[in-house]
Motif scaffolding. Structure first.
Motif, PDB file in Angstrom:
ATOM      1  N   TRP A   1       0.796  -1.222   0.000  1.00  0.00           N
ATOM      2  CA  TRP A   1       0.000   0.000   0.000  1.00  0.00           C
ATOM      3  C   TRP A   1       0.829   1.272   0.000  1.00  0.00           C
ATOM      4  CZ3 TRP A   1      -3.957  -2.885  -0.695  1.00  0.00           C
ATOM      5  CH2 TRP A   1      -4.179  -4.018   0.060  1.00  0.00           C
ATOM      6  N   LEU A   2       1.963   1.239   0.645  1.00  0.00           N
ATOM      7  CA  LEU A   2       2.645   2.464   1.022  1.00  0.00           C
ATOM      8  C   LEU A   2       4.150   2.255   0.958  1.00  0.00           C
ATOM      9  CD1 LEU A   2       2.152   5.218   2.525  1.00  0.00           C
ATOM     10  CD2 LEU A   2       2.067   3.889   4.621  1.00  0.00           C
TER      11      LEU A   2
ATOM     12  N   LEU B   1      -5.421  13.200   1.934  1.00  0.00           N
ATOM     13  CA  LEU B   1      -4.804  12.697   3.153  1.00  0.00           C
ATOM     14  C   LEU B   1      -3.980  11.446   2.861  1.00  0.00           C
ATOM     15  CD1 LEU B   1      -4.744  13.092   6.249  1.00  0.00           C
ATOM     16  CD2 LEU B   1      -6.706  11.543   6.351  1.00  0.00           C
ATOM     17  N   GLY B   2      -2.773  11.420   3.401  1.00  0.00           N
ATOM     18  CA  GLY B   2      -1.938  10.228   3.374  1.00  0.00           C
ATOM     19  C   GLY B   2      -1.446   9.971   4.783  1.00  0.00           C
ATOM     20  N   TYR B   3      -1.248   8.711   5.152  1.00  0.00           N
ATOM     21  CA  TYR B   3      -0.851   8.404   6.519  1.00  0.00           C
ATOM     22  C   TYR B   3      -0.277   6.997   6.590  1.00  0.00           C
ATOM     23  CZ  TYR B   3      -5.480   6.468   5.930  1.00  0.00           C
ATOM     24  OH  TYR B   3      -6.561   5.816   5.423  1.00  0.00           O
ATOM     25  N   GLY B   4       0.411   6.747   7.673  1.00  0.00           N
ATOM     26  CA  GLY B   4       0.916   5.410   7.930  1.00  0.00           C
ATOM     27  C   GLY B   4       1.414   5.298   9.355  1.00  0.00           C
ATOM     28  N   ALA B   5       1.124   4.169   9.974  1.00  0.00           N
ATOM     29  CA  ALA B   5       1.681   3.850  11.291  1.00  0.00           C
ATOM     30  C   ALA B   5       2.935   3.030  11.061  1.00  0.00           C
ATOM     31  CB  ALA B   5       0.685   3.034  12.111  1.00  0.00           C
ATOM     32  N   PHE B   6       3.888   3.134  11.942  1.00  0.00           N
ATOM     33  CA  PHE B   6       5.042   2.247  11.886  1.00  0.00           C
ATOM     34  C   PHE B   6       4.704   0.984  12.681  1.00  0.00           C
ATOM     35  CE2 PHE B   6       7.422   6.273  10.950  1.00  0.00           C
ATOM     36  CZ  PHE B   6       7.650   5.949   9.622  1.00  0.00           C
ATOM     37  N   ALA B   7       5.338  -0.117  12.318  1.00  0.00           N
ATOM     38  CA  ALA B   7       4.977  -1.441  12.841  1.00  0.00           C
ATOM     39  C   ALA B   7       4.957  -1.493  14.361  1.00  0.00           C
ATOM     40  CB  ALA B   7       5.922  -2.496  12.265  1.00  0.00           C
ATOM     41  N   HIS B   8       5.919  -0.859  15.010  1.00  0.00           N
ATOM     42  CA  HIS B   8       5.979  -0.929  16.475  1.00  0.00           C
ATOM     43  C   HIS B   8       4.791  -0.231  17.135  1.00  0.00           C
ATOM     44  CE1 HIS B   8       7.467   3.171  16.044  1.00  0.00           C
ATOM     45  NE2 HIS B   8       7.294   3.324  17.350  1.00  0.00           N
ATOM     46  N   ALA B   9       4.099   0.626  16.401  1.00  0.00           N
ATOM     47  CA  ALA B   9       2.985   1.386  16.963  1.00  0.00           C
ATOM     48  C   ALA B   9       1.631   0.955  16.401  1.00  0.00           C
ATOM     49  CB  ALA B   9       3.204   2.873  16.682  1.00  0.00           C
TER      50      ALA B   9
ATOM     51  N   GLY C   1      -7.454  26.024   7.309  1.00  0.00           N
ATOM     52  CA  GLY C   1      -8.540  26.629   6.548  1.00  0.00           C
ATOM     53  C   GLY C   1      -9.140  25.754   5.470  1.00  0.00           C
ATOM     54  N   LEU C   2      -8.985  24.440   5.587  1.00  0.00           N
ATOM     55  CA  LEU C   2      -9.565  23.545   4.575  1.00  0.00           C
ATOM     56  C   LEU C   2     -11.032  23.261   4.879  1.00  0.00           C
ATOM     57  CD1 LEU C   2      -6.636  21.007   4.113  1.00  0.00           C
ATOM     58  CD2 LEU C   2      -7.166  23.052   2.767  1.00  0.00           C
ATOM     59  N   HIS C   3     -11.750  22.853   3.843  1.00  0.00           N
ATOM     60  CA  HIS C   3     -13.148  22.465   3.985  1.00  0.00           C
ATOM     61  C   HIS C   3     -13.317  20.953   3.848  1.00  0.00           C
ATOM     62  CE1 HIS C   3     -17.479  22.288   3.504  1.00  0.00           C
ATOM     63  NE2 HIS C   3     -17.294  21.639   2.363  1.00  0.00           N
ATOM     64  N   ARG C   4     -12.404  20.305   3.101  1.00  0.00           N
ATOM     65  CA  ARG C   4     -12.585  18.892   2.756  1.00  0.00           C
ATOM     66  C   ARG C   4     -11.251  18.164   2.766  1.00  0.00           C
ATOM     67  NH1 ARG C   4     -15.756  15.611  -0.676  1.00  0.00           N
ATOM     68  NH2 ARG C   4     -14.513  14.262  -1.999  1.00  0.00           N
ATOM     69  N   LEU C   5     -11.251  16.945   3.287  1.00  0.00           N
ATOM     70  CA  LEU C   5     -10.104  16.042   3.185  1.00  0.00           C
ATOM     71  C   LEU C   5     -10.581  14.753   2.540  1.00  0.00           C
ATOM     72  CD1 LEU C   5      -8.239  16.303   6.611  1.00  0.00           C
ATOM     73  CD2 LEU C   5      -7.477  17.146   4.392  1.00  0.00           C
ATOM     74  N   GLU C   6      -9.776  14.255   1.616  1.00  0.00           N
ATOM     75  CA  GLU C   6     -10.100  13.002   0.929  1.00  0.00           C
ATOM     76  C   GLU C   6      -8.982  12.007   1.165  1.00  0.00           C
ATOM     77  OE1 GLU C   6     -10.703  11.680  -3.668  1.00  0.00           O
ATOM     78  OE2 GLU C   6     -11.978  13.316  -2.930  1.00  0.00           O
ATOM     79  N   ALA C   7      -9.361  10.768   1.470  1.00  0.00           N
ATOM     80  CA  ALA C   7      -8.408   9.666   1.611  1.00  0.00           C
ATOM     81  C   ALA C   7      -8.712   8.662   0.502  1.00  0.00           C
ATOM     82  CB  ALA C   7      -8.544   9.005   2.973  1.00  0.00           C
ATOM     83  N   ASN C   8      -7.717   8.382  -0.314  1.00  0.00           N
ATOM     84  CA  ASN C   8      -7.875   7.429  -1.404  1.00  0.00           C
ATOM     85  C   ASN C   8      -7.216   6.127  -0.984  1.00  0.00           C
ATOM     86  OD1 ASN C   8      -9.133   9.269  -3.355  1.00  0.00           O
ATOM     87  ND2 ASN C   8      -7.217  10.369  -3.097  1.00  0.00           N
ATOM     88  N   ILE C   9      -8.026   5.067  -0.901  1.00  0.00           N
ATOM     89  CA  ILE C   9      -7.590   3.819  -0.283  1.00  0.00           C
ATOM     90  C   ILE C   9      -7.811   2.661  -1.236  1.00  0.00           C
ATOM     91  CG2 ILE C   9      -7.994   2.257   1.662  1.00  0.00           C
ATOM     92  CD1 ILE C   9      -9.085   4.749   3.186  1.00  0.00           C
ATOM     93  N   GLN C  10      -6.789   1.823  -1.387  1.00  0.00           N
ATOM     94  CA  GLN C  10      -6.940   0.618  -2.197  1.00  0.00           C
ATOM     95  C   GLN C  10      -7.947  -0.304  -1.517  1.00  0.00           C
ATOM     96  OE1 GLN C  10      -3.233  -1.001  -3.922  1.00  0.00           O
ATOM     97  NE2 GLN C  10      -2.262   0.826  -3.046  1.00  0.00           N
TER      98      GLN C  10
ATOM     99  N   ALA D   1      -7.353  -2.184   7.098  1.00  0.00           N
ATOM    100  CA  ALA D   1      -6.968  -1.372   8.258  1.00  0.00           C
ATOM    101  C   ALA D   1      -7.138   0.114   7.959  1.00  0.00           C
ATOM    102  CB  ALA D   1      -5.530  -1.680   8.666  1.00  0.00           C
ATOM    103  N   SER D   2      -6.762   0.529   6.771  1.00  0.00           N
ATOM    104  CA  SER D   2      -6.890   1.936   6.400  1.00  0.00           C
ATOM    105  C   SER D   2      -8.361   2.336   6.281  1.00  0.00           C
ATOM    106  CB  SER D   2      -6.149   2.181   5.086  1.00  0.00           C
ATOM    107  OG  SER D   2      -6.094   3.552   4.804  1.00  0.00           O
ATOM    108  N   ARG D   3      -9.140   1.471   5.705  1.00  0.00           N
ATOM    109  CA  ARG D   3     -10.576   1.744   5.586  1.00  0.00           C
ATOM    110  C   ARG D   3     -11.206   1.897   6.970  1.00  0.00           C
ATOM    111  NH1 ARG D   3     -13.395  -2.590   2.674  1.00  0.00           N
ATOM    112  NH2 ARG D   3     -14.940  -1.074   2.024  1.00  0.00           N
ATOM    113  N   ALA D   4     -10.846   1.002   7.896  1.00  0.00           N
ATOM    114  CA  ALA D   4     -11.401   1.064   9.245  1.00  0.00           C
ATOM    115  C   ALA D   4     -10.986   2.357   9.955  1.00  0.00           C
ATOM    116  CB  ALA D   4     -10.954  -0.157  10.048  1.00  0.00           C
ATOM    117  N   LEU D   5      -9.749   2.780   9.749  1.00  0.00           N
ATOM    118  CA  LEU D   5      -9.259   4.002  10.379  1.00  0.00           C
ATOM    119  C   LEU D   5     -10.074   5.220   9.946  1.00  0.00           C
ATOM    120  CD1 LEU D   5      -7.098   5.490  12.097  1.00  0.00           C
ATOM    121  CD2 LEU D   5      -5.757   5.674   9.993  1.00  0.00           C
TER     122      LEU D   5
END
Length: 180
Positions: free
Chosen positions: A42-43, A98-106, A128-137, A142-146
């Motif tokens: 994914w990342l 939006l992009g994000y990732g946790a490291f394995a230890h966390a 000052g944003l109005h909208r955030l979009e997350a594009n997920i495979q 896990a990303s969808r649940a987050l």
């Protein structure tokens, strides 16, 4: 836990968000190497100090991007993950990706959920944003649940949307707005 809340842009009980620094290269890239199995396919965060420098500079110098390290306050501010807002568009759109990732230890400790809970008010307030979009495979459960826990809604499906790991990948489009 660190008492120095001043190092963070925003902080919660367990995590703080702060901007990237070139001094983070060794820790960030070591965590990225340790997390390859978690992240791929994914990342692909930078896993060498020389690639980290360009990555961090883009997030700190480009007005169309904002990047933050997720720091584990219970582990003396160690880097637990990252949240980035890319492709920020101003004007009538006021949106970012939006992009994000946790490291394995966390991973699996709820730190990224807390981080998104801190990021959203910052994005919709000071940024000052109005909208955030997350594009997920679609296979990234896990990303969808987050994002679902953070209040994002599924808005659509885009075949062959992003070129990742040598191929065009389908993505679901999840979004949240300031008025959600």
């Amino acid at each position: 836990m660190s008492d120095d809340l001043g190092q963070y842009l925003t902080a919660g009980p367990r995590v703080g968000l702060r901007p990237y620094s070139l001094d983070d290269a060794e820790e960030f890239t070591a965590r990225a190497r340790e997390s390859r199995e978690l992240h791929q396919p994914w990342l692909f965060p930078p896993d060498r100090p020389e690639t980290f420098a360009a990555y961090a500079r883009a997030l700190t110098d480009d007005p169309a991007r904002a990047g933050f390290l997720v720091c584990d306050r219970e582990a003396r501010g160690g880097i637990a993950g990252f949240v980035n807002i890319n492709n920020i568009v101003r004007g009538a759109f006021l949106s970012g990706a939006l992009g994000y990732g946790a490291f394995a230890h966390a991973a699996g400790r709820g730190l990224m959920g807390e981080a998104l809970g801190l990021l959203l008010p910052y994005a919709f307030g000071p940024l000052g944003l109005h909208r955030l979009e997350a594009n997920i495979q679609p296979g990234n459960a896990a990303s969808r649940a987050l994002v679902l826990r953070a209040g994002f809604r599924l808005e659509g499906f885009s075949p062959a949307m992003l070129h990742i790991d040598g191929a065009w990948r389908d993505h679901e489009r999840w979004a949240v707005t300031a008025c959600s």
